[in-house]
Design an enzyme around this catalytic site. Structure first.
Site, mmCIF file in Angstrom:
data_model
loop_
_atom_site.group_PDB
_atom_site.id
_atom_site.type_symbol
_atom_site.label_atom_id
_atom_site.label_comp_id
_atom_site.label_asym_id
_atom_site.label_seq_id
_atom_site.Cartn_x
_atom_site.Cartn_y
_atom_site.Cartn_z
ATOM 1 N N ASN A 238 -12.655 99.368 22.372
ATOM 2 C CA ASN A 238 -12.476 100.724 22.883
ATOM 3 C C ASN A 238 -12.038 100.784 24.358
ATOM 4 O O ASN A 238 -10.915 101.196 24.669
ATOM 5 C CB ASN A 238 -13.808 101.449 22.643
ATOM 6 C CG ASN A 238 -13.780 102.912 22.952
ATOM 7 O OD1 ASN A 238 -13.134 103.334 23.896
ATOM 8 N ND2 ASN A 238 -14.480 103.700 22.178
ATOM 9 N N ASP B 177 -11.450 98.364 26.613
ATOM 10 C CA ASP B 177 -10.358 97.436 26.929
ATOM 11 C C ASP B 177 -9.009 98.076 26.599
ATOM 12 O O ASP B 177 -8.030 97.958 27.346
ATOM 13 C CB ASP B 177 -10.464 96.159 26.094
ATOM 14 C CG ASP B 177 -11.687 95.325 26.415
ATOM 15 O OD1 ASP B 177 -12.794 95.730 26.014
ATOM 16 O OD2 ASP B 177 -11.540 94.276 27.080
ATOM 17 N N ASP C 237 -22.731 93.602 28.549
ATOM 18 C CA ASP C 237 -23.620 93.090 27.504
ATOM 19 C C ASP C 237 -24.956 92.530 27.986
ATOM 20 O O ASP C 237 -25.996 92.860 27.461
ATOM 21 C CB ASP C 237 -22.914 91.982 26.708
ATOM 22 C CG ASP C 237 -21.643 92.471 26.024
ATOM 23 O OD1 ASP C 237 -21.188 93.586 26.331
ATOM 24 O OD2 ASP C 237 -21.118 91.723 25.186
ATOM 25 N N ARG D 73 -21.702 82.799 28.854
ATOM 26 C CA ARG D 73 -21.923 83.823 27.832
ATOM 27 C C ARG D 73 -23.406 84.212 27.778
ATOM 28 O O ARG D 73 -24.253 83.533 28.347
ATOM 29 C CB ARG D 73 -21.488 83.272 26.461
ATOM 30 C CG ARG D 73 -20.009 82.956 26.344
ATOM 31 C CD ARG D 73 -19.136 84.194 26.243
ATOM 32 N NE ARG D 73 -19.528 85.055 25.131
ATOM 33 C CZ ARG D 73 -19.013 86.279 24.917
ATOM 34 N NH1 ARG D 73 -18.110 86.777 25.734
ATOM 35 N NH2 ARG D 73 -19.413 87.003 23.903
ATOM 36 N N TYR E 293 -21.173 86.016 32.717
ATOM 37 C CA TYR E 293 -20.777 87.304 32.131
ATOM 38 C C TYR E 293 -21.151 88.487 33.033
ATOM 39 O O TYR E 293 -20.534 88.654 34.067
ATOM 40 C CB TYR E 293 -21.419 87.382 30.745
ATOM 41 C CG TYR E 293 -20.604 88.047 29.656
ATOM 42 C CD1 TYR E 293 -19.245 87.937 29.576
ATOM 43 C CD2 TYR E 293 -21.256 88.790 28.673
ATOM 44 C CE1 TYR E 293 -18.534 88.557 28.542
ATOM 45 C CE2 TYR E 293 -20.567 89.403 27.628
ATOM 46 C CZ TYR E 293 -19.195 89.289 27.574
ATOM 47 O OH TYR E 293 -18.500 89.885 26.560
ATOM 48 N N TRP E 294 -22.151 89.281 32.717
ATOM 49 C CA TRP E 294 -22.466 90.470 33.521
ATOM 50 C C TRP E 294 -23.683 90.250 34.414
ATOM 51 O O TRP E 294 -24.328 91.200 34.845
ATOM 52 C CB TRP E 294 -22.661 91.684 32.606
ATOM 53 C CG TRP E 294 -21.368 92.126 31.980
ATOM 54 C CD1 TRP E 294 -20.870 91.725 30.764
ATOM 55 C CD2 TRP E 294 -20.372 93.001 32.536
ATOM 56 N NE1 TRP E 294 -19.636 92.309 30.544
ATOM 57 C CE2 TRP E 294 -19.310 93.100 31.605
ATOM 58 C CE3 TRP E 294 -20.278 93.726 33.736
ATOM 59 C CZ2 TRP E 294 -18.178 93.888 31.827
ATOM 60 C CZ3 TRP E 294 -19.147 94.511 33.946
ATOM 61 C CH2 TRP E 294 -18.119 94.579 32.998
ATOM 62 N N GLU F 80 -10.811 86.706 32.333
ATOM 63 C CA GLU F 80 -11.686 87.800 31.899
ATOM 64 C C GLU F 80 -12.555 88.271 33.068
ATOM 65 O O GLU F 80 -12.749 89.458 33.276
ATOM 66 C CB GLU F 80 -12.569 87.307 30.740
ATOM 67 C CG GLU F 80 -13.445 88.390 30.142
ATOM 68 C CD GLU F 80 -14.284 87.890 28.964
ATOM 69 O OE1 GLU F 80 -14.278 86.661 28.698
ATOM 70 O OE2 GLU F 80 -14.943 88.729 28.321
HETATM 71 C C1 DGY Z 1 -18.943 90.405 22.170
HETATM 72 O O1 DGY Z 1 -18.707 90.132 21.006
HETATM 73 O O2 DGY Z 1 -19.358 89.604 23.000
HETATM 74 C C2 DGY Z 1 -18.663 91.767 22.618
HETATM 75 O O3 DGY Z 1 -18.920 91.932 23.966
HETATM 76 C C3 DGY Z 1 -19.333 92.792 21.780
HETATM 77 O O4 DGY Z 1 -18.644 93.938 21.974
#
Ligand code: DGY
Length: 423
Positions: free
Chosen positions: A41, A43, A166, A199, A346-347, A390
């Site tokens: 969405n 992105d 996430d 991740r 990641y976040w 990314e």
């Molecule tokens: C993932 O698969 O890591 C995504 O961020 C889920 O939307």
């Protein structure tokens, strides 16, 4: 970018366009090949903004494809599974949303940036029938947020994936309270594409899937899911993004001669909600677990989205100025002084070009031109040095996560490039 000459800029512009075309699957764009093989969405709406720099028809098409997956209740899913791809987990069979929407999709949503980018497309390209046709679907999606994701004026998420951030620390408290018993055995696919240290953890993943299984069991019925909901966290990111999107939708609506009174009421409600996310202990907007009332105590890049929401906060501006002086490659997704900071994960630390762009757009709109320019220049430098990753290590600038990334390329074309016109 002062050190970067025009040839470099032209080469980067060309590479960014090439990445958008590379990730084009025929009317919609995937975030990157392999890791994310479907239409995501937010992105995708950033992709539309990037396409608008060189192909307006293609930009409108991207938005139309996303809204072709809108559910009858107004929700616009976070993933549309246009074509099967065994390389991704969890796919359509795990979500089990059949019958809820027109296309195979996930059962949750994502940050509603669409109206803000549709307004920008329309300003470049007035008189397009697409803008007229998209107004009601956008309104219906915002109404869905106000009905199902708003408490005390703040927007909350029912799954960390809904926030798009996430594994942000905002969710830690609510995630820890979940006991992910009975999750069906599964194989992650993301760590086959990207190093696991970049991740979310296994503990996070078990809970992500547990929440998906709960939604599926309840038929993705919002009323049923709201009863005894195990995860409801008010998010400064979602709250400010929806506020900004409502202001943009109202501007679009006025331009199209529509009645926007309802949107004005939502903005008032969200302004009150944003105040409830101010955490005096850290002097910043913060995530808040609605189950316990506890703040996350985390200064994140979402805290700096206040200007995007139209909240001109001097306290945050002072924090922002200090942060620009301290973090080599801003804006870190978590303050490097936080003990939970993890530069590559990641976040929980990395810098994301899209968040920088949203922060920068907000700063510019609120008249903070110097800060907006500084952030734009430093984002350009980061991408020029480390390409279209990314996300990036905020201390060294090192690229992380997936490569040839759609939204990093789009942010370059629409905002960061010295030749960008879309800001
Ligand atoms: C993932 O698969 O890591 C995504 O961020 C889920 O939307």
């Amino acid at each position: 970018m002062t050190e970067c000459d025009l040839n470099d800029v032209q080469a980067l512009d060309a590479r960014a366009r090439e990445i958008l075309l590379l990730n084009d699957r025929g009317g919609y764009t995937v975030p990157t090949d392999g890791l994310y093989p479907y239409q995501w969405n937010w992105d995708s709406m950033v992709a539309a903004w990037g396409f608008a720099a060189f192909d307006l028809d293609r930009a409108w098409q991207e938005v139309e494809r996303l809204f072709s997956g809108q559910w009858p209740n107004g929700m616009v899913p976070h993933i549309l599974f246009h074509r099967p791809d065994p390389g991704y987990f969890p796919g359509p069979d795990v979500w089990g949303t059949a019958g809820r929407g027109p296309l195979p999709s996930s059962g949750i949503t994502q940050p509603p940036v669409a109206a803000s980018f549709v307004r920008r497309l329309w300003e470049k390209d007035r008189g397009r029938p697409e803008a007229e046709a998209l107004f009601e679907p956008l309104l219906a999606w915002h109404r869905w947020f106000m009905e199902w994701r708003c408490e005390g004026g703040a927007i909350f998420v029912t799954h960390p994936w809904e926030a798009g951030r996430d594994n942000a620390p905002d969710w830690d408290g609510a995630m820890a309270a979940i006991e992910p018993a009975g999750v069906q055995p599964y194989t992650r696919r993301d760590t086959a594409h990207v190093d696991a240290s970049m991740r979310p953890t296994r503990a996070d993943y078990d809970r992500y899937i547990w929440l998906v299984e709960r939604g599926r069991r309840l038929g993705w019925d919002e009323a049923a899911m709201a009863e005894g909901a195990p995860f409801r966290v008010a998010d400064p990111g979602m709250t400010f993004i929806l506020m900004g999107a409502c202001r943009d939708l109202a501007a679009l609506g006025r331009g199209l001669g529509r009645d926007v009174a309802e949107i004005g009421e939502w903005i008032g409600t969200l302004e009150r909600g944003a105040e409830s996310l101010w955490n005096p202990a850290i002097g910043a907007y913060d995530g808040r677990d609605l189950g316990t009332g506890a703040f996350a105590g985390a200064l994140t890049n979402a805290s700096y989205l206040c200007w995007l929401g139209g909240v001109d906060d001097e306290r945050m501006l002072a924090k922002f100025d200090g942060m620009l002086g301290r973090v080599p490659y801003p804006v870190a997704s978590l303050d490097p002084a936080d003990p939970r900071f993890d530069a590559r994960r990641y976040w929980r630390g990395p810098t994301w070009a899209i968040m920088n762009a949203l922060i920068g757009l907000g700063l510019a709109e609120m008249g903070h031109a110097a800060q907006a320019q500084a952030l734009r220049r430093r984002t350009a430098q980061l991408i020029a040095e480390h390409a279209f990753a990314e996300y990036f290590d905020p201390l060294t600038g090192a690229p992380a996560g997936g490569g040839t990334f759609t939204w990093t390329a789009a942010v370059w074309l629409a905002w960061a490039s010295p030749r960008a016109r879309g800001a």
